[in-house]
Each structure stands twice: as C-alpha cells, then as structure tokens.
Write an enzyme that holds these catalytic residues in place. Sequence first.
Site, PDB file in Angstrom:
ATOM      1  N   CYS A 192       0.840  -1.198   0.000  1.00 31.19           N
ATOM      2  CA  CYS A 192       0.000   0.000   0.000  1.00 31.19           C
ATOM      3  C   CYS A 192       0.883   1.261   0.000  1.00 31.19           C
ATOM      4  O   CYS A 192       1.952   1.272   0.591  1.00 31.19           O
ATOM      5  CB  CYS A 192      -0.946   0.105   1.179  1.00 31.19           C
ATOM      6  SG  CYS A 192      -2.053  -1.284   1.369  1.00 31.19           S
ATOM      7  N   ARG A 235       3.800  -0.257  -4.864  1.00 31.99           N
ATOM      8  CA  ARG A 235       3.574  -0.779  -3.511  1.00 31.99           C
ATOM      9  C   ARG A 235       2.243  -1.529  -3.383  1.00 31.99           C
ATOM     10  O   ARG A 235       1.971  -2.164  -2.365  1.00 31.99           O
ATOM     11  CB  ARG A 235       3.584   0.366  -2.496  1.00 31.99           C
ATOM     12  CG  ARG A 235       4.890   1.107  -2.417  1.00 31.99           C
ATOM     13  CD  ARG A 235       4.811   2.209  -1.389  1.00 31.99           C
ATOM     14  NE  ARG A 235       4.671   1.653  -0.059  1.00 31.99           N
ATOM     15  CZ  ARG A 235       5.688   1.310   0.719  1.00 31.99           C
ATOM     16  NH1 ARG A 235       6.924   1.475   0.309  1.00 31.99           N
ATOM     17  NH2 ARG A 235       5.481   0.811   1.914  1.00 31.99           N
ATOM     18  N   TRP A 250      -2.907  -2.668  -1.650  1.00 24.76           N
ATOM     19  CA  TRP A 250      -2.625  -4.091  -1.851  1.00 24.76           C
ATOM     20  C   TRP A 250      -3.455  -4.792  -0.781  1.00 24.76           C
ATOM     21  O   TRP A 250      -3.146  -4.721   0.407  1.00 24.76           O
ATOM     22  CB  TRP A 250      -1.144  -4.374  -1.666  1.00 24.76           C
ATOM     23  CG  TRP A 250      -0.742  -5.781  -1.981  1.00 24.76           C
ATOM     24  CD1 TRP A 250      -0.420  -6.275  -3.203  1.00 24.76           C
ATOM     25  CD2 TRP A 250      -0.610  -6.868  -1.060  1.00 24.76           C
ATOM     26  NE1 TRP A 250      -0.104  -7.609  -3.105  1.00 24.76           N
ATOM     27  CE2 TRP A 250      -0.213  -8.004  -1.803  1.00 24.76           C
ATOM     28  CE3 TRP A 250      -0.797  -7.008   0.311  1.00 24.76           C
ATOM     29  CZ2 TRP A 250       0.004  -9.250  -1.223  1.00 24.76           C
ATOM     30  CZ3 TRP A 250      -0.580  -8.251   0.899  1.00 24.76           C
ATOM     31  CH2 TRP A 250      -0.184  -9.353   0.121  1.00 24.76           C
ATOM     32  N   ASN A 278      -1.769   1.909   5.878  1.00 26.70           N
ATOM     33  CA  ASN A 278      -0.905   0.865   5.335  1.00 26.70           C
ATOM     34  C   ASN A 278      -0.493  -0.007   6.518  1.00 26.70           C
ATOM     35  O   ASN A 278      -0.105   0.511   7.552  1.00 26.70           O
ATOM     36  CB  ASN A 278       0.316   1.554   4.701  1.00 26.70           C
ATOM     37  CG  ASN A 278       1.343   0.571   4.212  1.00 26.70           C
ATOM     38  OD1 ASN A 278       1.069  -0.624   4.121  1.00 26.70           O
ATOM     39  ND2 ASN A 278       2.526   1.066   3.905  1.00 26.70           N
ATOM     40  N   GLY A 279      -0.616  -1.325   6.380  1.00 24.97           N
ATOM     41  CA  GLY A 279      -0.255  -2.220   7.483  1.00 24.97           C
ATOM     42  C   GLY A 279      -1.426  -3.122   7.844  1.00 24.97           C
ATOM     43  O   GLY A 279      -2.393  -3.238   7.078  1.00 24.97           O
ATOM     44  N   GLU A 318      17.050 -18.070  -7.400  1.00 29.03           N
ATOM     45  CA  GLU A 318      16.669 -16.714  -7.785  1.00 29.03           C
ATOM     46  C   GLU A 318      16.132 -16.686  -9.223  1.00 29.03           C
ATOM     47  O   GLU A 318      15.140 -16.020  -9.509  1.00 29.03           O
ATOM     48  CB  GLU A 318      17.866 -15.763  -7.608  1.00 29.03           C
ATOM     49  CG  GLU A 318      17.640 -14.331  -8.041  1.00 29.03           C
ATOM     50  CD  GLU A 318      16.452 -13.650  -7.377  1.00 29.03           C
ATOM     51  OE1 GLU A 318      15.899 -14.185  -6.407  1.00 29.03           O
ATOM     52  OE2 GLU A 318      16.058 -12.585  -7.883  1.00 29.03           O
ATOM     53  N   LYS A 364      12.395 -15.370 -10.165  1.00 27.92           N
ATOM     54  CA  LYS A 364      12.192 -14.266 -11.107  1.00 27.92           C
ATOM     55  C   LYS A 364      11.194 -14.661 -12.181  1.00 27.92           C
ATOM     56  O   LYS A 364      10.266 -13.936 -12.500  1.00 27.92           O
ATOM     57  CB  LYS A 364      13.553 -13.923 -11.727  1.00 27.92           C
ATOM     58  CG  LYS A 364      13.844 -12.537 -12.061  1.00 27.92           C
ATOM     59  CD  LYS A 364      14.067 -11.554 -10.944  1.00 27.92           C
ATOM     60  CE  LYS A 364      13.507 -11.859  -9.611  1.00 27.92           C
ATOM     61  NZ  LYS A 364      13.781 -11.057  -8.509  1.00 27.92           N
ATOM     62  N   GLU A 389       7.496 -15.124 -10.725  1.00 32.51           N
ATOM     63  CA  GLU A 389       6.776 -13.953 -10.233  1.00 32.51           C
ATOM     64  C   GLU A 389       6.311 -13.015 -11.344  1.00 32.51           C
ATOM     65  O   GLU A 389       5.305 -12.333 -11.179  1.00 32.51           O
ATOM     66  CB  GLU A 389       7.560 -13.199  -9.157  1.00 32.51           C
ATOM     67  CG  GLU A 389       8.763 -12.412  -9.632  1.00 32.51           C
ATOM     68  CD  GLU A 389       9.404 -11.580  -8.510  1.00 32.51           C
ATOM     69  OE1 GLU A 389      10.630 -11.447  -8.522  1.00 32.51           O
ATOM     70  OE2 GLU A 389       8.680 -11.057  -7.650  1.00 32.51           O
ATOM     71  N   HIS A 410      16.518 -37.852  -7.442  1.00 33.73           N
ATOM     72  CA  HIS A 410      15.869 -38.437  -6.254  1.00 33.73           C
ATOM     73  C   HIS A 410      14.364 -38.201  -6.259  1.00 33.73           C
ATOM     74  O   HIS A 410      13.721 -38.313  -5.222  1.00 33.73           O
ATOM     75  CB  HIS A 410      16.518 -37.879  -4.983  1.00 33.73           C
ATOM     76  CG  HIS A 410      17.961 -38.273  -4.866  1.00 33.73           C
ATOM     77  ND1 HIS A 410      18.360 -39.556  -4.553  1.00 33.73           N
ATOM     78  CD2 HIS A 410      19.098 -37.580  -5.108  1.00 33.73           C
ATOM     79  CE1 HIS A 410      19.685 -39.625  -4.564  1.00 33.73           C
ATOM     80  NE2 HIS A 410      20.155 -38.436  -4.913  1.00 33.73           N
ATOM     81  N   LYS A 414       5.774  -4.359  -4.073  1.00 34.41           N
ATOM     82  CA  LYS A 414       7.220  -4.214  -3.959  1.00 34.41           C
ATOM     83  C   LYS A 414       7.711  -4.373  -2.529  1.00 34.41           C
ATOM     84  O   LYS A 414       8.687  -5.035  -2.263  1.00 34.41           O
ATOM     85  CB  LYS A 414       7.623  -2.834  -4.498  1.00 34.41           C
ATOM     86  CG  LYS A 414       9.116  -2.572  -4.470  1.00 34.41           C
ATOM     87  CD  LYS A 414       9.835  -3.451  -5.448  1.00 34.41           C
ATOM     88  CE  LYS A 414      11.323  -3.233  -5.454  1.00 34.41           C
ATOM     89  NZ  LYS A 414      12.006  -4.348  -6.133  1.00 34.41           N
TER      90      LYS A 414
HETATM   91  C1  AGP Z   1      11.791 -10.127  -5.515  1.00 38.26           C
HETATM   92  O1  AGP Z   1      11.695 -10.061  -6.877  1.00 38.26           O
HETATM   93  C2  AGP Z   1      10.598  -9.998  -4.744  1.00 38.26           C
HETATM   94  N1  AGP Z   1       9.726  -9.050  -5.220  1.00 38.26           N
HETATM   95  C3  AGP Z   1      10.668 -10.236  -3.248  1.00 38.26           C
HETATM   96  O2  AGP Z   1      11.007 -11.572  -3.107  1.00 38.26           O
HETATM   97  C4  AGP Z   1      11.600  -9.376  -2.366  1.00 38.26           C
HETATM   98  O3  AGP Z   1      12.926  -9.646  -2.642  1.00 38.26           O
HETATM   99  C5  AGP Z   1      11.274  -9.656  -0.897  1.00 38.26           C
HETATM  100  O4  AGP Z   1       9.957  -9.284  -0.648  1.00 38.26           O
HETATM  101  C6  AGP Z   1      12.211  -8.972   0.070  1.00 38.26           C
HETATM  102  O5  AGP Z   1      12.156  -7.590  -0.057  1.00 38.26           O
HETATM  103  P1  AGP Z   1      13.235  -6.662   0.610  1.00 38.26           P
HETATM  104  O6  AGP Z   1      14.546  -6.969  -0.050  1.00 38.26           O
HETATM  105  O7  AGP Z   1      12.767  -5.280   0.335  1.00 38.26           O
HETATM  106  O8  AGP Z   1      13.289  -6.988   2.067  1.00 38.26           O
END
Ligand code: AGP
Length: 646
Positions: free
Chosen positions: A2, A27, A110, A136-137, A518, A522, A525, A541, A641
Amino acid sequence: MCGIVGYIGEKKAVPILMNGLKKLEYRGYDSAGVALLDEGRISVVKCKGRLSALEERLDMINSGRGHEDCGCGSSAVYPERGRGSVRRHDELIDSAGYLGGRIGIGHTRWATHGEPNDINSHPHLSNSGKIAVVHNGIIENYMKLKKFLVSQGCCFLSDTDTEVVAHLVEHYYDQCGDLVAAVMETVDQLEGSYALGVICNDYPDTLIAARKDSPLIVGLGKGENYIASDIPAILEHTRDIYILEDKDVAVLTRDTIMIYDNYGTLVQKEVFHVDWDVEAAEKSGYEHFMMKEMCEEPKVIKETVGSRIKGGRIVLDSISITPEYLENIDKIFIVACGTAYHAGVVGKRLIENLARIPVETDVASEFRYRDPIINDKNLVIIISQSGETIDTLFALREAKKRGARVLSIVNVIGSSIARESDDVLYTWAGPEIAVASTKAYNTQLAALTLVALDFAYKLGSLDTARLNSIIEELKTVPDSIEQILYHREEIQKFAAKHYNAKSIFFIGRGLDYALSMEGSLKLKEISYIHSEAYAGGEMKHGTIALIESGTLVVCSMTQESLFEKMISNIREVKARGAVVMAITQQKHADDAAKVADMVVTIPDIDPLLAPIAAVTPMQLFAYYMAVLKGCDVDKPRNLAKSVTVE
Ligand code: AGP
C-alpha cells in the site's frame, strides 16, 4: 505494501496526490482513492483497479458527467455522509466542486482484509463523514475494536481492518474534542502495524500522520507539507524530509510540522536531505522499470564496490566489526525474504568459503517463530532492499532481543532495518521500482562478497594472493554484466521459442544452485510460469520424474569444480527429452554446447563471483518470457514491492 501520500498547502491537492500515487503504485495496485478537504467538507473518490481507473473517475466527476457515463455501480464519492448512510454516486455528481481541496490524502492498495472493490478501497470515513483515514499495514486487533465500536453504534461498511481506525478516531474525538489527542489515543489502542494519514473536516488546516512498523515520511515544503510512504512520491516537490520513528505522530499545517513521540513529547527531528535524482525513480525511455533497472546493474555494482576498495584492500567504513569480535563468534545467521534471502544463500557459501565461519540461512518469517538458538556469540546479517519488509524487521528485533549483533545490508537509506541495526552496509542500487528485484540482488551479492573478503582478511583465513585476485576480479564484474546486456537479444530469441512453456526447471550445483533459486523466482513472479529450482544432483531423487519431451531446463554451470558433474546432470535430463539452456563462462562454452540446446556465455570470471553476473541472463530470460506472454512486468499480479505486512 500500500502507498500513502498526503498534501497540505495552497495548491490543488488532487494532481499532487495522483502524481505521488503514480510513484507509489509499485507498492500495491488493486484499488486506489483520494479524500479531499474543502470548505469544511470531505469528499472521497475511490475505486477498484489501477490508478488509471481512479483517474478516469476523477475526470468523470470533474467534467460533471452523470454516473450513468461513469460505469461505477456503487458509492464512489461521499461528500457528507450521515451516520450509517452511504450516498450513491448518482446523488453525488454535484460534489465536483469539492474536488478542489488543498488538503488531501491518497492511497493505492494491496488488499489484505477484504477483496479489492470500491468499498474496501481507502480512504475510509468515520460514520459522520467528518474524518477520513488512509492506512498501510495490518491492525491485528481490529475484530476486538470493531466489536467495541459496533456496541457504541458504529456502522461498518467495508471488510477492512482500516475502517476501525476512522471510527475509533471519531469515537475519541467525540469524547475529547481534540483531533490530535484522538489520533494519539487511537494509535495507542492499535496492535499490529500502521502508517496512517488522517484529515478531519473540523480541522481545515491540519493533516495528521502516524506510524508503527510501516514506513512513512514527512516532506518539508514552503507554505506546504507532505506525507508519503516512500521518497519518490514527493521528490518532485521537496528533497528535505523527516523520517518518522515507530509510534511517532506528526501534525502538519501548511507552515508547521510538529512531531510527537510515543509519550506525547514534542521531538526535534533531523532533516534528511535526499541527494539522488528524481530521474533515478523514473523510466527514462525504457519500456519497463525492470529493463531499466537491469541495465543499471553495471553502474550500481561499480558504486557499491568502487569506493570500498582502497589501495587494493576492502575498507568498510560503516562497519565496526573487529578481528577480535569475529574470532569470538560461533556462527553467523543470514536472514531475509525472497530475492534477498536468495542473495543470503550465496552469501553463506562466500563467507564459509572465504572466512571459514559457519553460516546458517533463514527465511525471516520462519526465523522469527522457530525459537532460534542464538545469543551474543552470533552475528546476524539481515538483507533487505527496502529495509521495511516486516518479517525481516521482526527477525532483526528477535535477534537483537536474544543478544546477537546485527549487521544489515540494505538499499534504502534511513529505512527501519537500517536504523535498528548495529552496523549497516548500504547497497547503492538507487531506487528499485519494478516489483521484481534485479539490480538490488546483484548489489546484495557484491556487498556480501565485500563482507566475506573483509572477514577473511580480518581473520587471516585467506592467503594474500587469492584475496588480491578476488578483489581485482570483483572490479571487472560491471564490465562482464555490460557484455551480457549487450548480447541480450539472443536470450530474447530463445524466449520467443519457449514462452508458452508450462513448467521450467532451474538446476545448478553449489553457488549455481543458490543462483537457480533466484532465476526460478524471477521467472514465476513475472511470467506466472510454474518453475522450480533444484540442486543438480538432487533431481534424480524424485523430481526428474517430471521431465518429459520438451520440458525446459535452465542449467547454471559456472562452478569450475562442479562443471563435469553438471554435464552429467544435463545428460540425465536430456535423455528424458528436456530442452536445455546452459549458462556458463566463455571458456566452457564449447563443452557446454556439446550437451545443451542453447548456451548463454558470461565472460570468464572467478567462480565465487560468477553469480553476480550469471544472474543477469536469468533476469533477462524471465523478463522476455513475461513480455512475450503479455504480462504486466513491473506490476505482477498479487504482488507488491515492499511487503510491510506479515
Ligand atoms: C523479488 O523479486 C521480490 N519481489 C521479493 O522476493 C523481495 O525480494 C522480498 O519481498 C524482500 O524484499 P526486501 O529486499 O525489500 O526486504
């Protein structure tokens, strides 16, 4: 999670709020809204969908068109709501005049409590319509508060936790007749996390902000002031900000800013001057932030590493960790979420390999609740791009509570994690806007390499020649990434053949396994293609049962000592019909080509540093797959984000 923006000044608030929200849309982007205060009346316009939907609705109202043109089914504007009553949009079109307010709050959401729809969108109003709130929260005790408020005659319209805040402020305001006191009393009752913006139609020259465990800043202007969840939202107006601490309440008028701490004491804050450019938070001609941010990788790695190598030595001025301290610790924990966690898995191997200190890695949301065996003989390394991820922040607090020292690797200066850590090593990646983290990951790896080398030097665990050669090679990483980016069309062409894939596997051994995690994250997501990362030797396995004719497998093979083993693993999946894309150093390209269908080469580089460069082809691959599938690359579904809720 948010985004909040607020304005108080002489200008019309709507354009300022909307521009600010555009910068915060990363956000959260499932609904949005604004509340404006004008001539003692609050008008709220809010709706489900992206900001563009809110923009259309505002245009509709401003042009005076009726709701039949608007396409909105339910209440969208509430200029003056009676207790428990909701005015429908058709009654409210004449409220266009009220959108001229010079005080306002805006929100991009969000969803956590209640589906994304018009009613659940913020701002939320108190029953009399006197008080509007953006939040927000997560208010963890909202059910209890709701029960109390209902018993007091409050009528709830939404399914959100936020609505209790609006009613609670009004409840206390009715009792004491003072808005600031009412907000203070309200936040005292809240459990959980909040960043709040509050306006009240009895206070035509006041905007109130408060925060706990969710970021909020106050921007200082001349004859105008701002609040925002993040700096880019107000950067075009001011570079001078106050960073609110947990439980601070800020009271803004056009000309003054008063900040009260948890005890209601007026506090004097230091002004934080933002020295990065607004350009850094904009697309600058790129189609997507993600591409722009990948293209910035060489530059930001240079910045993260450059000034910390002096006279051929690593110098980390911001860290006061001594050789004596390192000699006396038993173990290091690395704790983070998502991409930052994946960087931590690489970091574990770097620190163990170079400094010979045992390292355990933990996902922050697990660490906090697993009663970790941790004490003052442990160093905890926290990694976070935003510095505001709530799980990571709470893990940090848990570690400190148990006596550990905390070193954080953070991108956002002045963020909660940075402020609460004993030592901070900033990554200088600049603002990262795309939800998918790219340049932040490379710089986190670069920072972890610096830490591992620094610790190795302090402990004397590495011979000087090896230490010097890694330092020298580290300086060449930006050029390697430059070359990878230059040849990105090859990856685009490969993606064009495979973007309809239903499931993709990423395999590697050692550091390449950490890297594969990673690469897989990527891809899933942003392209929504199912994907899994496996250790090369582990496939047989069980998981190899999923490989069939045409299954795509991305194989990282940058680790010299494990190269032949990876060749065998590739043969295993090829024998079951897999199509293989291999990523390896130039010098191994010919050997890799004997088994793989496509080889992406990275310049020859020390295996320990290879992940910093080898992740870029994976990021590019995910990007092109998502673009070709028509996905919204910068704002993938269901994500935000900065994850400031548990
Ligand atoms: C990565 O592409 C993500 N959007 C997510 O995993 C992110 O890295 C994670 O939420 C941690 O965020 P931060 O590094 O701001 O703590």
